[in-house]
Design an enzyme around this catalytic site. Structure first.
Site, PDB file in Angstrom:
ATOM      1  CB  THR A  31     -20.896  25.341 -25.416  1.00  0.00           C
ATOM      2  OG1 THR A  31     -21.407  24.216 -26.098  1.00  0.00           O
ATOM      3  CG2 THR A  31     -19.824  25.691 -24.415  1.00  0.00           C
ATOM      4  CG  ASN A  75     -27.013  15.145 -25.842  1.00  0.00           C
ATOM      5  OD1 ASN A  75     -27.205  15.057 -24.391  1.00  0.00           O
ATOM      6  ND2 ASN A  75     -25.984  14.772 -26.337  1.00  0.00           N
ATOM      7  CD  GLN A  79     -30.697  17.084 -28.500  1.00  0.00           C
ATOM      8  OE1 GLN A  79     -31.055  17.009 -29.517  1.00  0.00           O
ATOM      9  NE2 GLN A  79     -28.879  17.183 -29.035  1.00  0.00           N
ATOM     10  CB  SER A 101     -28.196  25.295 -29.031  1.00  0.00           C
ATOM     11  OG  SER A 101     -27.467  24.813 -29.891  1.00  0.00           O
ATOM     12  CB  ALA A 102     -30.629  28.508 -33.167  1.00  0.00           C
ATOM     13  CG  HIS A 103     -25.853  23.739 -34.077  1.00  0.00           C
ATOM     14  ND1 HIS A 103     -25.564  22.861 -34.006  1.00  0.00           N
ATOM     15  CD2 HIS A 103     -25.652  24.299 -32.813  1.00  0.00           C
ATOM     16  CE1 HIS A 103     -25.102  22.677 -33.298  1.00  0.00           C
ATOM     17  NE2 HIS A 103     -24.841  23.175 -32.490  1.00  0.00           N
ATOM     18  CB  THR A 131     -20.507  44.008 -32.212  1.00  0.00           C
ATOM     19  OG1 THR A 131     -19.629  45.378 -31.418  1.00  0.00           O
ATOM     20  CG2 THR A 131     -21.547  44.582 -32.490  1.00  0.00           C
ATOM     21  CB  CYS A 151     -20.883  17.547 -28.737  1.00  0.00           C
ATOM     22  SG  CYS A 151     -22.421  18.389 -29.057  1.00  0.00           S
TER      23      CYS A 151
HETATM   24  N1  PLP Z   1     -26.605  20.597 -24.661  1.00  0.00           N
HETATM   25  C1  PLP Z   1     -27.326  19.753 -25.332  1.00  0.00           C
HETATM   26  C2  PLP Z   1     -28.231  18.685 -24.928  1.00  0.00           C
HETATM   27  C3  PLP Z   1     -26.364  19.557 -27.012  1.00  0.00           C
HETATM   28  O1  PLP Z   1     -26.711  18.392 -27.232  1.00  0.00           O
HETATM   29  C4  PLP Z   1     -26.013  20.024 -26.987  1.00  0.00           C
HETATM   30  C5  PLP Z   1     -24.877  20.635 -28.738  1.00  0.00           C
HETATM   31  O2  PLP Z   1     -24.991  18.740 -28.571  1.00  0.00           O
HETATM   32  C6  PLP Z   1     -25.015  21.991 -26.738  1.00  0.00           C
HETATM   33  C7  PLP Z   1     -25.914  21.893 -24.877  1.00  0.00           C
HETATM   34  C8  PLP Z   1     -24.364  22.236 -26.688  1.00  0.00           C
HETATM   35  O3  PLP Z   1     -24.577  23.689 -27.950  1.00  0.00           O
HETATM   36  P1  PLP Z   1     -24.215  24.094 -28.936  1.00  0.00           P
HETATM   37  O4  PLP Z   1     -23.506  24.186 -29.748  1.00  0.00           O
HETATM   38  O5  PLP Z   1     -24.781  25.153 -29.038  1.00  0.00           O
HETATM   39  O6  PLP Z   1     -22.379  25.073 -27.898  1.00  0.00           O
END
Ligand code: PLP
Length: 384
Positions: free
Chosen positions: A72, A150, A178, A198-200, A236, A323
């Protein structure tokens, strides 16, 4: 949670053991990489090793990886009139595809009057000829098109988009969240100028990600402060997060091709079972898709009901974009594809990952058959 089937991997993933181990080792600190003492220098070493790993995995130079709090933030950092392409030029307007994540749909730092939406076709893939029209004989634009969606998993033709954007003097940002670790991602081969990660989504911790720049591209920081990340992202550093991100990405990419094959086979089973039920529609099925993603609906289905029914059966899935799960709004992705609101309101996403088994798929199919009335629902719900 035991005896559950987790089929919501596009929303987030469990932490990979490799990431956990690396993070636990780094968590104790003290971790301020800006400090000149030995402790600080050790933290700096961890951060720079993580940066090198992430850079290598996407074919970028380490100095062009800016760690952020997630995709994000990476998207917000990329999408501004202060972003300069390799030739040093900026763009006064933003063109985004109609199926972007909410963090791109927001338009970053562009005024809404400067944002134009590039349409997609019925298969959920960006319409290249319409995009070309939007770029031709117009001032250069910053263009943002995601690598893979996504919700549907539809993979976008980034190479062709890059050619159009660069021929028009524009700059290309790709949200690769994705696609990264599910399909090959290389910033040079894609032709992207900026890439969000994005790591998660790949087994790393949440709250960390990166914006990766092609050499020569620059961004305007979102805020000022201590000048970390070469003054592009002050604050930091989240040392253990960065370390976990790199360890997860390394493990995910090492396993990527084998997993892609395994998941594609599981998904084929899932989708043949879904298609055997009356009226089931799998969205973006005509497009090249991520191997792990299925977005399905059936006439008369309500996604809220479906997600709860799956959950009661011990299966985690989501409706439309995860999301925005929790609030039920029709998917802008399906609307852009021309799907009727009646069908869109029943859209359920099943996304698979490295713990997904044949048993999980069989269980999901059984829950689906009950939901769409092919199988009886059992005593509690039959009377309702
Ligand atoms: N972009 C896409 C295509 C996503 O699927 C997501 C999260 O679902 C994001 C951005 C946002 O990532 P983050 O959760 O690391 O902010």
């Amino acid at each position: 949670m035991t005896d559950r089937a987790y089929l919501d991997w596009n929303a987030t993933t469990p932490l990979r053991p490799e990431a956990r181990e690396a993070m636990v080792a780094a968590l104790g600190g003290p971790n301020n990489p800006s400090s000149v003492h030995g402790e600080g220098r050790h933290a700096r070493k961890l951060v720079e090793a993580a940066r090198k790993t992430v850079a290598r995995l996407v074919g970028a130079a380490p100095g062009e990886v800016i760690f952020t709090s997630g995709a994000t933030e990476a998207n917000a950092l990329a999408l501004s009139a202060g972003t300069r392409g390799r030739d040093g030029a900026t763009a006064e307007r933003l063109v985004i595809s109609a199926i972007e994540h909410a963090s791109v749909m927001g338009g970053g730092r562009f005024d809404s009057s400067k944002i134009a939406i590039a349409p997609v076709g019925a298969a959920g893939v960006v319409d290249l000829s319409r995009l070309a029209d939007m770029l031709r004989n117009r001032p250069p634009a910053l263009v943002s098109v995601m690598l893979a969606n996504n919700e549907t998993g539809a993979i976008q033709p980034i190479g062709a988009v890059a050619d159009l954007v660069h021929a028009s003097g524009g700059i290309l940002h790709v949200d690769a969240v994705q696609g990264f670790a599910k399909i090959p991602v290389n910033i040079e081969e894609l032709g992207a100028d900026l890439l969000s990660l994005s790591a998660h989504k790949l087994g790393g911790p949440s709250g960390v990600g990166a914006l990766v720049l092609r050499q020569g591209v620059t961004v305007a920081p979102l805020w000022r402060g201590g000048g970390q990340e070469r003054s592009r992202r002050s604050g930091t550093e989240n040392v253990s997060g960065m370390v976990g991100f790199a360890a997860a990405a390394e493990a995910a990419i090492a396993a990527r091709d084998g997993e892609a094959q395994r998941l594609a086979a599981l998904r084929a089973n899932l989708e043949s079972g879904l298609r055997a039920t009356p009226g089931a529609v799998i969205f973006a099925a005509e497009a090249a898709r991520l191997p792990n993603t299925t977005l399905v609906s059936a006439p008369g289905l309500k996604a809220e009901t479906a997600v709860i029914a799956f959950d009661l059966a011990g299966i985690a899935v989501s409706s439309g974009s995860a999301c925005s799960s929790g609030k039920v709004t029709p998917s802008h992705v399906l609307a852009a594809m021309g799907v009727t609101p009646e069908l869109a309101q029943g859209a359920v996403r099943l996304s698979l990952g490295w713990t997904t088994s044949e048993g999980d798929v069989a269980r999901a199919l059984e829950a689906w058959r009950k939901l769409v009335g092919v199988l009886p629902r059992g005593p509690q719900t039959a009377a309702a």
